[in-house]
Motif scaffolding. Structure first.
Motif, PDB file in Angstrom:
ATOM      1  N   THR A   1      61.884 -12.482  31.779  1.00 23.10           N
ATOM      2  CA  THR A   1      63.090 -12.802  32.524  1.00 23.10           C
ATOM      3  C   THR A   1      64.037 -13.617  31.659  1.00 23.10           C
ATOM      4  N   ASP A   2      65.325 -13.601  32.026  1.00 25.51           N
ATOM      5  CA  ASP A   2      66.295 -14.422  31.316  1.00 25.51           C
ATOM      6  C   ASP A   2      66.147 -15.896  31.688  1.00 25.51           C
ATOM      7  N   ARG A   3      65.890 -16.163  32.978  1.00 29.85           N
ATOM      8  CA  ARG A   3      65.778 -17.548  33.452  1.00 29.85           C
ATOM      9  C   ARG A   3      64.634 -17.635  34.449  1.00 29.85           C
ATOM     10  N   LEU A   4      63.927 -18.767  34.448  1.00 35.33           N
ATOM     11  CA  LEU A   4      62.772 -18.936  35.318  1.00 35.33           C
ATOM     12  C   LEU A   4      62.616 -20.391  35.707  1.00 35.33           C
ATOM     13  N   VAL A   5      62.247 -20.609  36.982  1.00 36.43           N
ATOM     14  CA  VAL A   5      61.807 -21.918  37.450  1.00 36.43           C
ATOM     15  C   VAL A   5      60.371 -21.762  37.927  1.00 36.43           C
ATOM     16  N   PHE A   6      59.499 -22.652  37.439  1.00 37.60           N
ATOM     17  CA  PHE A   6      58.066 -22.597  37.752  1.00 37.60           C
ATOM     18  C   PHE A   6      57.681 -23.875  38.464  1.00 37.60           C
ATOM     19  N   TRP A   7      57.063 -23.739  39.657  1.00 36.10           N
ATOM     20  CA  TRP A   7      56.466 -24.868  40.362  1.00 36.10           C
ATOM     21  C   TRP A   7      54.962 -24.640  40.378  1.00 36.10           C
ATOM     22  N   GLY A   8      54.191 -25.660  40.092  1.00 38.11           N
ATOM     23  CA  GLY A   8      52.754 -25.473  40.098  1.00 38.11           C
ATOM     24  C   GLY A   8      52.013 -26.785  39.950  1.00 38.11           C
ATOM     25  N   PRO A   9      50.679 -26.696  39.862  1.00 42.06           N
ATOM     26  CA  PRO A   9      49.868 -27.898  39.643  1.00 42.06           C
ATOM     27  C   PRO A   9      50.244 -28.570  38.333  1.00 42.06           C
ATOM     28  N   SER A  10      49.927 -29.831  38.232  1.00 47.54           N
ATOM     29  CA  SER A  10      50.280 -30.601  37.054  1.00 47.54           C
ATOM     30  C   SER A  10      49.696 -29.977  35.800  1.00 47.54           C
ATOM     31  N   LEU A  11      50.526 -29.772  34.791  1.00 41.00           N
ATOM     32  CA  LEU A  11      50.048 -29.204  33.530  1.00 41.00           C
ATOM     33  C   LEU A  11      49.102 -30.161  32.805  1.00 41.00           C
ATOM     34  N   LYS A  12      49.116 -31.427  33.183  1.00 37.40           N
ATOM     35  CA  LYS A  12      48.230 -32.403  32.542  1.00 37.40           C
ATOM     36  C   LYS A  12      46.764 -32.157  32.881  1.00 37.40           C
ATOM     37  N   THR A  13      46.513 -31.397  33.970  1.00 42.17           N
ATOM     38  CA  THR A  13      45.127 -31.161  34.382  1.00 42.17           C
ATOM     39  C   THR A  13      44.541 -29.908  33.763  1.00 42.17           C
ATOM     40  N   LEU A  14      45.313 -29.213  32.928  1.00 45.71           N
ATOM     41  CA  LEU A  14      44.797 -27.998  32.304  1.00 45.71           C
ATOM     42  C   LEU A  14      43.648 -28.333  31.358  1.00 45.71           C
ATOM     43  N   SER A  15      42.643 -27.446  31.335  1.00 38.66           N
ATOM     44  CA  SER A  15      41.533 -27.619  30.414  1.00 38.66           C
ATOM     45  C   SER A  15      41.942 -27.133  29.028  1.00 38.66           C
ATOM     46  N   PRO A  16      41.159 -27.445  27.974  1.00 37.85           N
ATOM     47  CA  PRO A  16      41.501 -26.967  26.630  1.00 37.85           C
ATOM     48  C   PRO A  16      41.597 -25.458  26.536  1.00 37.85           C
ATOM     49  N   SER A  17      40.889 -24.732  27.404  1.00 33.42           N
ATOM     50  CA  SER A  17      40.946 -23.270  27.365  1.00 33.42           C
ATOM     51  C   SER A  17      42.197 -22.736  28.026  1.00 33.42           C
ATOM     52  N   GLY A  18      42.970 -23.609  28.703  1.00 32.64           N
ATOM     53  CA  GLY A  18      44.186 -23.167  29.365  1.00 32.64           C
ATOM     54  C   GLY A  18      43.977 -22.707  30.788  1.00 32.64           C
ATOM     55  N   SER A  19      42.768 -22.820  31.306  1.00 31.21           N
ATOM     56  CA  SER A  19      42.493 -22.393  32.676  1.00 31.21           C
ATOM     57  C   SER A  19      42.426 -23.603  33.584  1.00 31.21           C
ATOM     58  N   GLU A  20      42.577 -23.341  34.881  1.00 27.69           N
ATOM     59  CA  GLU A  20      42.560 -24.439  35.829  1.00 27.69           C
ATOM     60  C   GLU A  20      42.023 -23.938  37.151  1.00 27.69           C
ATOM     61  N   THR A  21      41.256 -24.779  37.837  1.00 26.78           N
ATOM     62  CA  THR A  21      40.807 -24.479  39.186  1.00 26.78           C
ATOM     63  C   THR A  21      41.730 -25.191  40.164  1.00 26.78           C
ATOM     64  N   VAL A  22      42.374 -24.428  41.052  1.00 26.34           N
ATOM     65  CA  VAL A  22      43.345 -24.979  41.987  1.00 26.34           C
ATOM     66  C   VAL A  22      42.647 -25.222  43.307  1.00 26.34           C
ATOM     67  N   SER A  23      42.595 -26.451  43.759  1.00 28.00           N
ATOM     68  CA  SER A  23      41.956 -26.762  45.028  1.00 28.00           C
ATOM     69  C   SER A  23      42.933 -26.537  46.166  1.00 28.00           C
ATOM     70  N   GLN A  24      42.416 -26.510  47.389  1.00 27.76           N
ATOM     71  CA  GLN A  24      43.250 -26.257  48.549  1.00 27.76           C
ATOM     72  C   GLN A  24      44.291 -27.351  48.736  1.00 27.76           C
ATOM     73  N   SER A  25      44.043 -28.528  48.231  1.00 26.63           N
ATOM     74  CA  SER A  25      44.990 -29.622  48.408  1.00 26.63           C
ATOM     75  C   SER A  25      46.130 -29.574  47.408  1.00 26.63           C
ATOM     76  N   ASP A  26      46.020 -28.765  46.364  1.00 22.96           N
ATOM     77  CA  ASP A  26      47.059 -28.697  45.347  1.00 22.96           C
ATOM     78  C   ASP A  26      48.192 -27.787  45.797  1.00 22.96           C
ATOM     79  N   VAL A  27      49.319 -27.956  45.141  1.00 21.12           N
ATOM     80  CA  VAL A  27      50.477 -27.131  45.471  1.00 21.12           C
ATOM     81  C   VAL A  27      50.239 -25.709  44.954  1.00 21.12           C
TER      82      VAL A  27
END
Length: 212
Positions: free
Chosen positions: A33-59
């Protein structure tokens, strides 16, 4: 625990390996895309592999895309001018949409164009000002057009009938899926050579085994 990221100079991104506790693996999402806005869980919680488990309480993971949009999830491909998509709950709305999706037992691709395309959940779509064809020409010589189309695409993992093992798509290397496609539409016209040749108020069919 939320991150908001804005890209405004063109982007090609692959979102993969994300697990949502109540939904399982969300699969691979490819975005251009030319332009994008991304909302999601905090990028600080990403693991070194780049994967993340999103719990029900997360956005949830939400995307707004604008300008020359190309969006692929599984074997479904969408081109659009603008779109909003909730990747966790798999619903959204697409403006000036063009969708390509394969159909089992048919050697080709179904192409849907719509002024507005709503995805209400993973399997259910509703299109306004829609046209459907199997032609890949820029201006097809034949198409079906309708005021409103409801389209249900139920995807399930495809297993080998002999071994019971999951099959994989040789083109992408990802798990193959089986489609059960149901469609209904209102205010229907059939166009051939740009001229309307047939009208019917309401139609409904299973696209894998078409009947009215």
């Amino acid at each position: 625990n939320q991150s908001v990221v804005v890209f405004s100079n063109g982007l090609r991104a692959v979102i993969d390996g994300i697990e949502a506790a109540q939904f399982g693996n969300l699969g691979r999402i490819v975005i251009e895309t030319d332009r994008l806005v991304f909302w999601g869980p905090s990028l600080k919680t990403l693991s070194p592999s780049g994967s993340e488990t999103v719990s029900q309480s997360d956005v949830p993971i939400e995307l707004y895309l604008e300008g020359n949009v190309v969006f692929r999830q599984g074997d479904r491909l969408i081109y659009a001018d603008r779109m909003y998509y909730n990747a966790t709950y798999e619903y959204g709305v697409v403006m000036s949409a063009e969708v390509f999706t394969p159909v089992e037992d048919y050697d080709g691709i179904v192409r849907l164009k719509a002024d507005v395309l709503q995805q209400l959940n993973k399997q259910f779509f509703k299109a306004y000002g829609a046209a459907v064809t199997s032609s890949r020409l820029g201006v097809p010589s034949y198409w079906a057009q309708a005021g409103v189309v409801e389209f249900q695409d139920v995807q399930t993992p495809r297993a080998n009938a002999m071994t019971g093992q999951l099959e994989f798509d040789p083109r992408t290397g990802e798990a193959a899926v089986a489609h059960d496609l149901m469609a209904s539409s209102q205010n229907n016209f059939i166009y051939i050579g740009g001229l309307p040749v047939f009208y019917w108020p309401v139609l409904a069919t299973n696209l894998r085994d078409p009947s009215f």
